[in-house]
Design an enzyme around this catalytic site. Structure first.
Site, mmCIF file in Angstrom:
data_model
loop_
_atom_site.group_PDB
_atom_site.id
_atom_site.type_symbol
_atom_site.label_atom_id
_atom_site.label_comp_id
_atom_site.label_asym_id
_atom_site.label_seq_id
_atom_site.Cartn_x
_atom_site.Cartn_y
_atom_site.Cartn_z
ATOM 1 N N THR A 122 0.861 -1.184 0.000
ATOM 2 C CA THR A 122 0.000 0.000 0.000
ATOM 3 C C THR A 122 0.900 1.237 0.000
ATOM 4 O O THR A 122 1.669 1.429 0.937
ATOM 5 C CB THR A 122 -0.892 0.001 1.258
ATOM 6 O OG1 THR A 122 -1.608 -1.227 1.278
ATOM 7 C CG2 THR A 122 -1.870 1.161 1.250
ATOM 8 N N CYS A 266 -2.560 -2.020 9.228
ATOM 9 C CA CYS A 266 -3.023 -1.392 7.982
ATOM 10 C C CYS A 266 -3.911 -0.178 8.196
ATOM 11 O O CYS A 266 -3.504 0.945 7.926
ATOM 12 C CB CYS A 266 -3.763 -2.415 7.127
ATOM 13 S SG CYS A 266 -2.664 -3.661 6.474
ATOM 14 N N ARG A 336 0.306 -5.018 16.225
ATOM 15 C CA ARG A 336 0.569 -3.648 15.773
ATOM 16 C C ARG A 336 -0.665 -2.768 16.028
ATOM 17 O O ARG A 336 -1.773 -3.132 15.663
ATOM 18 C CB ARG A 336 0.930 -3.643 14.276
ATOM 19 C CG ARG A 336 2.342 -4.168 14.034
ATOM 20 C CD ARG A 336 2.663 -4.245 12.565
ATOM 21 N NE ARG A 336 1.876 -5.256 11.885
ATOM 22 C CZ ARG A 336 1.845 -5.419 10.570
ATOM 23 N NH1 ARG A 336 2.562 -4.637 9.789
ATOM 24 N NH2 ARG A 336 1.101 -6.364 10.033
HETATM 25 C C1 UDX Z 1 -7.516 -4.629 6.651
HETATM 26 C C2 UDX Z 1 -8.436 -4.679 5.407
HETATM 27 O O1 UDX Z 1 -9.645 -5.360 5.733
HETATM 28 C C3 UDX Z 1 -7.732 -5.390 4.271
HETATM 29 O O2 UDX Z 1 -8.545 -5.371 3.119
HETATM 30 C C4 UDX Z 1 -6.426 -4.677 3.994
HETATM 31 O O3 UDX Z 1 -5.730 -5.354 2.991
HETATM 32 C C5 UDX Z 1 -5.576 -4.607 5.251
HETATM 33 O O4 UDX Z 1 -6.314 -3.988 6.305
HETATM 34 P P1 UDX Z 1 -6.809 -6.355 8.562
HETATM 35 O O5 UDX Z 1 -5.934 -5.265 9.110
HETATM 36 O O6 UDX Z 1 -6.278 -7.740 8.463
HETATM 37 O O7 UDX Z 1 -7.297 -5.964 7.086
HETATM 38 O O8 UDX Z 1 -8.074 -6.411 9.515
HETATM 39 P P2 UDX Z 1 -9.650 -6.222 9.380
HETATM 40 O O9 UDX Z 1 -10.300 -7.538 9.445
HETATM 41 O O10 UDX Z 1 -10.001 -5.325 8.283
HETATM 42 O O11 UDX Z 1 -9.937 -5.482 10.771
HETATM 43 C C6 UDX Z 1 -9.347 -4.221 11.050
HETATM 44 C C7 UDX Z 1 -9.702 -3.751 12.430
HETATM 45 O O12 UDX Z 1 -11.048 -3.286 12.457
HETATM 46 C C8 UDX Z 1 -9.587 -4.788 13.538
HETATM 47 O O13 UDX Z 1 -8.958 -4.170 14.658
HETATM 48 C C9 UDX Z 1 -11.013 -5.154 13.845
HETATM 49 O O14 UDX Z 1 -11.175 -5.548 15.167
HETATM 50 C C10 UDX Z 1 -11.726 -3.833 13.571
HETATM 51 N N1 UDX Z 1 -13.138 -3.973 13.200
HETATM 52 C C11 UDX Z 1 -13.498 -4.634 12.059
HETATM 53 C C12 UDX Z 1 -14.118 -3.399 13.997
HETATM 54 O O15 UDX Z 1 -13.824 -2.777 15.027
HETATM 55 N N2 UDX Z 1 -15.442 -3.528 13.617
HETATM 56 C C13 UDX Z 1 -15.816 -4.166 12.505
HETATM 57 O O16 UDX Z 1 -17.017 -4.216 12.232
HETATM 58 C C14 UDX Z 1 -14.814 -4.751 11.698
#
Ligand code: UDX
Length: 439
Positions: A122, A266, A336
């Site tokens: 990214t 991310c 992280r």
């Molecule tokens: C994210 C994106 O989804 C992905 O497409 C990108 O490539 C990288 O960043 P990731 O960091 O693995 O992926 O986690 P993700 O499942 O998206 O969750 C991100 C954060 O949001 C987590 O801390 C999760 O707990 C939080 N979250 C997610 C919420 O608080 N509420 C939700 O409804 C969904």
């Protein structure tokens, strides 16, 4: 095809193993010799469900091996995927592109034959064009050393599934008809045959797709967390609110879970880097709303600290707080920017005695926060606790029976930071159950 994958972190190790699974010959490259040794022995240096097995399978099949030599990678591959990280710069909002640059500088001088370098990281919009020019300048193959941008959308915890069955493929090329597109179509042929949509576009659009996808997801989470603040102010229940919203197909229910908010490697750093880039381009106003998205997200952590204090009778010094969860989300050992550890560390600073348990992230948590106490199970950290904080929604926490804990804790008080425990179960067992965004 013969592919190399440069950078063997979450993204690269997964991409390398999945490309071998698609039938390609894959050489993974990393500058860290310990990582290479572990991977070559079939061990993945982080937790990602199923990845250990997939790496081991393809080391055995002979389609996957690892090196730390750029010269070897250049000789081996026709397509080189760059999968290194773009962390937040220390003390700044912008992304640190030193690893992305190092790939071009390391590989470029060895490219004597026509080759394609494909960026998956990214990056701020405009990076691909700059890297393409630099590559053509330093590669002996000149203009025959091409660049394409192919952003990655995988989620940790579902990395293999997201790589082998992505919801779309996005390919950025310098001009329509660039041969890079055809090469990437061959790489991803099995996915395309399975019906995966492919969007072929220019560099800046491909870069922006990733930045805006993450900005949208972060905004959706902060939107529902802002509604949680409204619920707290008015006595409403955010879980029922989001359930009701989710029936509108224009809104949808995914990424609408209110709680402690987003963390990880991310979303937080990507929205900040996006704002920093908008600033540089003179388009800062377009993204000022992301400042609010970030602020709402961080306020949830403060609110959790306040709820914990309240549950400890208004005083934190000397109180025992059990923290369930350290990873930024379940099915990951990634800490992280973990909201759970942020809250745990803050409570510790405020004088509480904090004991943390996580099914997978203990080693990483211990290294990053040695000042906290750690236990060997959810029950263990609950010993004599004045309050339990449920901060990462691992399934095993939802399966704990409140009765089993009744005589373990000092006070039957639990705060659900993820809204995944059943309030009736806990209240029926005589616990005080509190949550974010619920009465
Ligand atoms: C994210 C994106 O989804 C992905 O497409 C990108 O490539 C990288 O960043 P990731 O960091 O693995 O992926 O986690 P993700 O499942 O998206 O969750 C991100 C954060 O949001 C987590 O801390 C999760 O707990 C939080 N979250 C997610 C919420 O608080 N509420 C939700 O409804 C969904």
């Amino acid at each position: 095809m013969r592919l190399t994958v440069i950078g063997t972190g979450y993204l690269g190790a997964t991409h390398a193993a999945c490309m071998a699974e698609l039938g390609h010959e894959v050489l993974g490259l990393d500058v860290d010799p310990d990582k290479i040794a572990a991977l070559q022995a079939g061990q993945v240096p982080f937790y990602e469900p199923g990845l250990d097995e997939l790496v081991a399978t393809h080391i055995r099949s002979g389609r996957l091996r690892f090196t730390s030599s750029y010269a070897e990678a250049a000789d081996f591959g026709e397509v080189h995927f760059s999968c290194v990280g773009t962390p937040q710069k220390a003390g700044e909002q912008a992304a640190d592109l030193s690893y992305v640059d190092a790939v071009i500088e390391g590989l470029g001088p060895h490219l004597r034959q026509p080759a394609l370098v494909v960026g998956k990281s990214t990056v701020p919009v405009g990076t691909a064009e700059r890297l393409a020019r630099r590559l053509a300048t330093i590669a002996p193959a000149g203009d025959e050393a091409r660049l394409a941008w192919n952003p990655e959308f995988l989620r940790e915890g579902f990395a293999i599934e997201d790589t082998l069955r992505p919801d779309r493929l996005v390919i950025g090329v310098p001009a329509p008809g660039d041969p890079a597109e055809e090469l990437l179509r061959q790489v991803y042929a099995p996915l395309l045959a399975a019906g995966t949509p492919l969007i072929s576009t220019d560099f800046p659009t491909a870069e922006l797709v990733k930045a805006s996808a993450n900005a949208f997801l972060a905004t959706k989470i902060s939107f529902i967390n802002a509604m949680a603040e409204m619920c707290e102010a008015s006595g409403a229940d955010v879980t029922q609110l989001s359930a009701a919203l989710s029936y509108d197909p224009r809104i949808g229910g995914r990424f609408l879970n209110a709680g402690l908010g987003f963390g990880g490697g991310c979303l937080p750093k990507d929205i900040r880097a996006f704002m920093a880039r908008a600033d540089e381009l003179g388009a800062d106003q377009a993204l000022t709303f992301l400042r609010e998205v970030d602020a709402i997200n961080l306020r949830r952590r403060d609110r959790m600290v306040e709820l914990a204090r309240e549950q400890c009778g208004g005083e934190l010094p000397g109180r025992r707080v059990a923290v369930w969860g350290a990873a930024f989300k379940p099915n990951s050992d990634d800490i992280r920017d973990s909201p759970a550890l942020h809250v745990a560390a803050r409570l510790h600073q405020l004088g509480a005695q904090v004991s943390v348990y996580d099914p997978k992230a203990m080693d990483h948590a211990r290294k990053a926060f040695p000042e906290l106490d750690y236990g060997y199970s959810a029950i263990d950290v609950a010993q004599d606790a004045d309050v339990i904080l449920h901060l990462t929604e691992w399934t095993e926490f939802a399966q704990i029976e409140p009765q089993h804990l009744a005589h373990v804790v000092a006070q039957r008080r639990i705060v659900d930071g993820r809204n995944t425990l059943d309030p009736h179960l806990w209240r029926d067992a005589d616990w005080t159950y509190r949550a974010l965004g619920r009465p």
